[in-house]
Each structure stands twice: as C-alpha cells, then as structure tokens.
Motif scaffolding. Structure first.
Motif, short mmCIF file in Angstrom:
data_model
loop_
_atom_site.label_atom_id
_atom_site.label_comp_id
_atom_site.label_asym_id
_atom_site.label_seq_id
_atom_site.Cartn_x
_atom_site.Cartn_y
_atom_site.Cartn_z
N ARG A 184 -19.39 -17.33 -51.11
CA ARG A 184 -18.89 -18.69 -51.39
C ARG A 184 -19.64 -19.71 -50.54
NH1 ARG A 184 -16.02 -22.75 -49.61
NH2 ARG A 184 -15.83 -21.79 -47.55
N ARG A 185 -19.83 -19.39 -49.25
CA ARG A 185 -20.58 -20.30 -48.38
C ARG A 185 -22.04 -20.39 -48.79
NH1 ARG A 185 -18.59 -19.95 -42.05
NH2 ARG A 185 -16.34 -19.77 -42.45
N PHE A 186 -22.62 -19.25 -49.14
CA PHE A 186 -24.03 -19.25 -49.57
C PHE A 186 -24.20 -20.11 -50.82
CE2 PHE A 186 -27.70 -17.67 -51.84
CZ PHE A 186 -28.65 -17.47 -50.84
N ALA A 187 -23.26 -20.01 -51.76
CA ALA A 187 -23.36 -20.74 -53.02
C ALA A 187 -23.24 -22.25 -52.84
CB ALA A 187 -22.30 -20.24 -54.00
N MET A 188 -22.59 -22.70 -51.76
CA MET A 188 -22.48 -24.14 -51.50
C MET A 188 -23.85 -24.78 -51.34
SD MET A 188 -19.27 -24.90 -48.96
CE MET A 188 -20.00 -24.04 -47.56
N HIS A 189 -24.83 -23.97 -50.98
CA HIS A 189 -26.16 -24.50 -50.67
C HIS A 189 -27.16 -24.27 -51.80
CE1 HIS A 189 -24.30 -24.92 -46.82
NE2 HIS A 189 -24.10 -23.62 -46.75
N LEU A 243 -24.06 -9.10 -52.96
CA LEU A 243 -23.77 -9.35 -54.38
C LEU A 243 -23.48 -8.06 -55.12
CD1 LEU A 243 -26.55 -12.01 -55.06
CD2 LEU A 243 -24.09 -12.43 -54.96
N ASN A 244 -24.20 -7.01 -54.78
CA ASN A 244 -23.94 -5.71 -55.41
C ASN A 244 -22.58 -5.16 -55.00
OD1 ASN A 244 -26.38 -5.44 -56.88
ND2 ASN A 244 -27.47 -4.78 -55.04
N LYS A 245 -22.20 -5.39 -53.75
CA LYS A 245 -20.88 -4.95 -53.29
C LYS A 245 -19.76 -5.68 -54.03
CE LYS A 245 -21.69 -2.15 -49.64
NZ LYS A 245 -21.08 -0.81 -49.43
N LEU A 246 -19.98 -6.98 -54.27
CA LEU A 246 -18.96 -7.78 -54.96
C LEU A 246 -18.80 -7.38 -56.42
CD1 LEU A 246 -19.30 -11.50 -53.78
CD2 LEU A 246 -17.27 -10.06 -53.68
N GLY A 247 -19.90 -7.11 -57.08
CA GLY A 247 -19.83 -6.74 -58.49
C GLY A 247 -19.20 -7.81 -59.35
N SER A 248 -18.25 -7.42 -60.17
CA SER A 248 -17.60 -8.35 -61.10
C SER A 248 -16.68 -9.35 -60.39
CB SER A 248 -16.79 -7.57 -62.13
OG SER A 248 -15.79 -6.77 -61.49
N LYS A 249 -16.35 -9.10 -59.12
CA LYS A 249 -15.50 -10.04 -58.37
C LYS A 249 -16.19 -11.38 -58.17
CE LYS A 249 -13.09 -6.44 -55.71
NZ LYS A 249 -12.83 -5.92 -54.35
N LEU A 250 -17.50 -11.41 -58.35
CA LEU A 250 -18.25 -12.65 -58.19
C LEU A 250 -17.74 -13.74 -59.12
CD1 LEU A 250 -20.73 -14.07 -56.89
CD2 LEU A 250 -22.10 -13.15 -58.76
N GLU A 251 -17.30 -13.34 -60.30
CA GLU A 251 -16.84 -14.31 -61.29
C GLU A 251 -15.49 -14.93 -60.91
OE1 GLU A 251 -16.88 -12.35 -65.02
OE2 GLU A 251 -19.05 -11.97 -65.00
N ASP A 252 -14.82 -14.36 -59.91
CA ASP A 252 -13.51 -14.87 -59.50
C ASP A 252 -13.59 -15.90 -58.37
OD1 ASP A 252 -12.40 -13.07 -61.32
OD2 ASP A 252 -12.22 -11.48 -59.81
N LEU A 253 -14.81 -16.26 -57.95
CA LEU A 253 -14.97 -17.16 -56.81
C LEU A 253 -14.96 -18.63 -57.21
CD1 LEU A 253 -17.73 -15.32 -54.71
CD2 LEU A 253 -15.24 -15.12 -54.58
N GLY A 254 -14.85 -18.92 -58.50
CA GLY A 254 -14.78 -20.31 -58.95
C GLY A 254 -16.12 -21.04 -58.91
N LEU A 255 -17.22 -20.30 -59.01
CA LEU A 255 -18.55 -20.91 -58.97
C LEU A 255 -18.92 -21.45 -60.35
CD1 LEU A 255 -20.41 -18.19 -56.87
CD2 LEU A 255 -19.13 -20.18 -56.06
N ASN A 256 -19.80 -22.45 -60.37
CA ASN A 256 -20.23 -22.99 -61.67
C ASN A 256 -21.32 -22.11 -62.27
OD1 ASN A 256 -22.85 -23.83 -60.64
ND2 ASN A 256 -21.84 -25.62 -59.74
N SER A 257 -21.67 -22.39 -63.52
CA SER A 257 -22.61 -21.53 -64.25
C SER A 257 -23.99 -21.51 -63.62
CB SER A 257 -22.71 -21.99 -65.71
OG SER A 257 -23.16 -23.33 -65.78
N TRP A 258 -24.43 -22.63 -63.04
CA TRP A 258 -25.75 -22.67 -62.41
C TRP A 258 -25.78 -21.83 -61.14
CZ3 TRP A 258 -30.52 -23.23 -63.38
CH2 TRP A 258 -31.45 -23.51 -62.38
#
Length: 394
Positions: A306-311, A26-41
């Motif tokens: 992205r895979r981790f967030a699916m769970h 997550l630290n490596k991704l930084g602000s790119k995390l917001e570009d993955l299409g994840l929901n707010s939760w």
C-alpha cells in the motif's frame, strides 16, 4: 564465435543481486492485492513489476562470442517504478547531461510541501505535483528577474520518505547565476556561497503554491470542495515551509554524478529489503530525525505494498523537468553560444552506445542474442540441446 562449449541457464540469483525483491512481496500477496483498494493504473504497474525478468515476459538466448557459453535471459518490464530496471536509464540520462554543463557554481535546492496536504495529494496527485513544479520554478524565476537574469533549473520529483511514507518534494539543481538580456552569463553572488536567502524563498514559494492550489480547486471542483482550501488555509500558513539549499558543488562534473543519485530513484530499492516471511517485510531505513541513524522497519505485506503504491506516479506524468536556459528549446538554440562565451568547446551529442552485456562465464566475451522466445518458453532446439548435455559431476 569459437563454437559452443557448454549450455548453461542464467542463474536466477547472482551474488550481486539482492536476496529479496518487491516482486517477492507481490507473489506472497497473490490475489489479496486486489483487496487493497488500488486503482487500475497502480495494479497494472505492480503486475509489470511482478512479471519483470520472469518467463511471463518471454526472453532471449544469448551466446558468448569468446567462450561459446549459451545462457537464457528473461525480459525486463522497463517500468520506471521497477527496482530492477533503472540502471541503464540512469546512465543514459547522465550521459546526455554531461554535454550541457557550464563552468559555474551549482546549487542543490529542495522544495517540500507540508504533510497537511497529503490527503489531497492522494486524491489528486497530478494536480498537486504539477503545482509543486510550477511554484518552485516561478519562485526561482521571480528572484532571478529581480536581478534581470534568466534562471535555469532541473527538477526531479520524489514522493517518499525513507519509511515509504508520503513526502512529496523536488530535488532541484540550479546554476548559481543566469543569462542577461545580451545572452551573457552573470553569477548571482561573487563569493559563490549562497544562491538566494532560504527564508525569503520559502515565503514566496508558499504564497505561489497556495495561490495556485486555491485557483485549481475552484476550477476543478464545486464550491463545497473549494471550501476545503479555506479549512486548510490556517495550517498551510501557520508554519514556515521548508526549503533546503546546499552549498555549490566542487566541480561541474560532480553535479552530474550527484544528480544521478536522484533522477531514477524509486520508493525503495530491493537492496534495502532485509527479510520477507509469510506475513511481514523487514527493510532498512534512515531516521533523519536522529541524524540519519540506520534502523529497520517491519510492515505487513499489505501495508508495505500500500505504501509502495502511493508512489506510483500518474500515467505519463513527467517526473524530471528542465526550465529556463536548461529547457530543451533554449538548449537547442542558444546553449552552444553560451558555452563558447564561457570558454567551453561545445561537443556534439555522442551517438548512443549499444548495450553489450558481458558473459557471466568467462567475464570477457560479449553476449550475442541468437534467439528470442515468448511466454511459451525457449524453442525446441534449445531444449533438445540442453537435454543432450551430460549432467556435471559434483
């Protein structure tokens, strides 16, 4: 306390701790995390994991009551998806279950839904997971009623495969019998080798799941989306659904130990991560298609998260559920009577044990919290004490 001898900061990495963490990705991704299409939760959950045991959550200063060593510990996020926050929750859950065991055979039953439903699971996870729980319990309940018995079940939801793919399934611990109308225990099979025929269980489970799915789609969506069920109907019925049933455990105590492996698991533990570079993550997984042989998988940072967030489960979703004579209502009233009939002396629920961490310096003393601080950092008196200590010679 015998007096302060030294002042040490708690090391950020001990020998027992994994070298790499999900938080590092997550630290490596930084602000790119917001570009993955994840929901707010999902984003909120990942943010908690990223801050866990860092200065962002504040911390506390502990002193050893034996050697006087002082150390800093940062607070944990306590999120149920965090790889670093499950140990104590698991121990507490197991402790609560030990007093509920019966001297009867227990079975491990796994209910799995086909991957043709994965796209719908991603769209409506709560609906599909609720249907999975309900269908599994009603299936067992149906077979129990055929023998005029009230069944019991503890079910734990897992949503992942070893490679972080979407693979929703329930791990269920089922006592090998039930309670009759007089409150007496009856074993289902005298030899204790089988629970129910798995092929028959699979057919009933599939029918109940599909019936509930069709009804929920009709209630929740419009006519066009209801027709989505009809499009998938053939694929849902053309193959047998998989139900796995394992032989009874060796002893009731082994049930608790076994179930403890599943209750507070998450999609991947930090210990399975073998490497993180500027672009990729390497982690271990078992390939069960090849008899569980251990392999490694390399994913980009984006794909791994992205895979981790699916769970990440929906907000307030209950992933461990108790049914029948193992439900909280039944246990509160009738469990002690059943245990007495089976020759077990019922025990009072033990008082919760206070968590008392040991000193990392002397290994024998207990740590006592002497101060707490927020994200602004340790108090001034601690910083001044720390600066006044001589630098140790190498």
């Amino acid at each position: 306390m015998r007096g302060f001898k030294t002042i040490k900061k708690q090391p950020t990495q001990s020998q027992s701790q994994p070298q790499y963490e999900v938080a590092d990705v997550l630290n490596k991704l930084g602000s790119k995390l917001e570009d993955l299409g994840l929901n707010s939760w999902q984003l909120r959950t990942l943010s908690a994991l990223k801050k866990c045991r860092t200065s962002a959550l504040g911390g506390h200063i502990d002193a050893c009551d034996e050697c006087g060593n002082i150390s800093i510990s940062y607070n944990s996020c306590r999120n149920r998806h965090c790889p670093k926050c499950q140990g104590r929750k698991r121990e507490k859950w197991i402790e609560n279950r030990e007093n509920e065991l019966l001297p009867v055979p227990y079975f491990h039953v796994v209910f799995t839904i086909p991957d043709t439903l994965n796209s719908l699971v991603l769209q409506q996870p709560k609906m599909l997971y609720d249907i999975l729980f309900e269908s599994a319990w009603e299936t067992l309940q149906t077979f129990g009623k055929n023998k005029n018995l009230q069944m019991g079940m503890i079910a734990v939801l897992h949503t992942w495969g070893q490679n972080l793919s979407l693979h929703p399934h329930l791990h269920c611990i089922v006592p090998g019998g039930g309670v009759d109308e007089n409150g007496a225990w009856k074993n289902i099979r005298n030899n204790g080798k089988f629970l129910f025929p798995v092929k028959a269980l699979s057919k009933v489970f599939r029918a109940k799941f599909c019936e509930k799915l069709k009804a929920n789609l009709k209630d929740k969506f419009n006519e066009n989306q209801e027709n989505e069920y009809e499009k998938n109907r053939q694929s849902l019925w053309e193959k047998p659904w998989v139900i796995y049933a394992k032989k009874p455990f060796g002893s009731p105590k082994s049930v608790v130990e076994y179930l403890g492996r599943y209750t507070h698991k998450i999609a991947i533990s930090n210990g399975r991560i073998r490497g993180i570079d500027d672009k990729t993550v390497t982690f271990d997984y078992k390939d069960y298609r090849q008899k569980g042989i251990k392999k490694q998988m390399v994913l980009s940072h984006e794909e791994f998260i992205r895979r981790f967030a699916m769970h990440i489960l929906p907000k307030r979703f209950v992933k461990i559920r108790h049914y029948g004579f193992l439900s909280s209502t039944w246990k509160r009233i009738k469990l002690k009577n059943l245990q007495q009939k089976l020759g077990i002396q019922s025990k009072e629920k033990p008082l919760p044990k206070p968590f008392q961490p040991k000193c990392s310096c002397c290994k024998t003393g207990n740590l006592v919290t002497i101060a707490m601080f927020d994200l602004r950092g340790p108090p001034q008196w601690f910083l001044e004490m720390n600066q006044s200590q001589p630098t140790p010679k190498k």
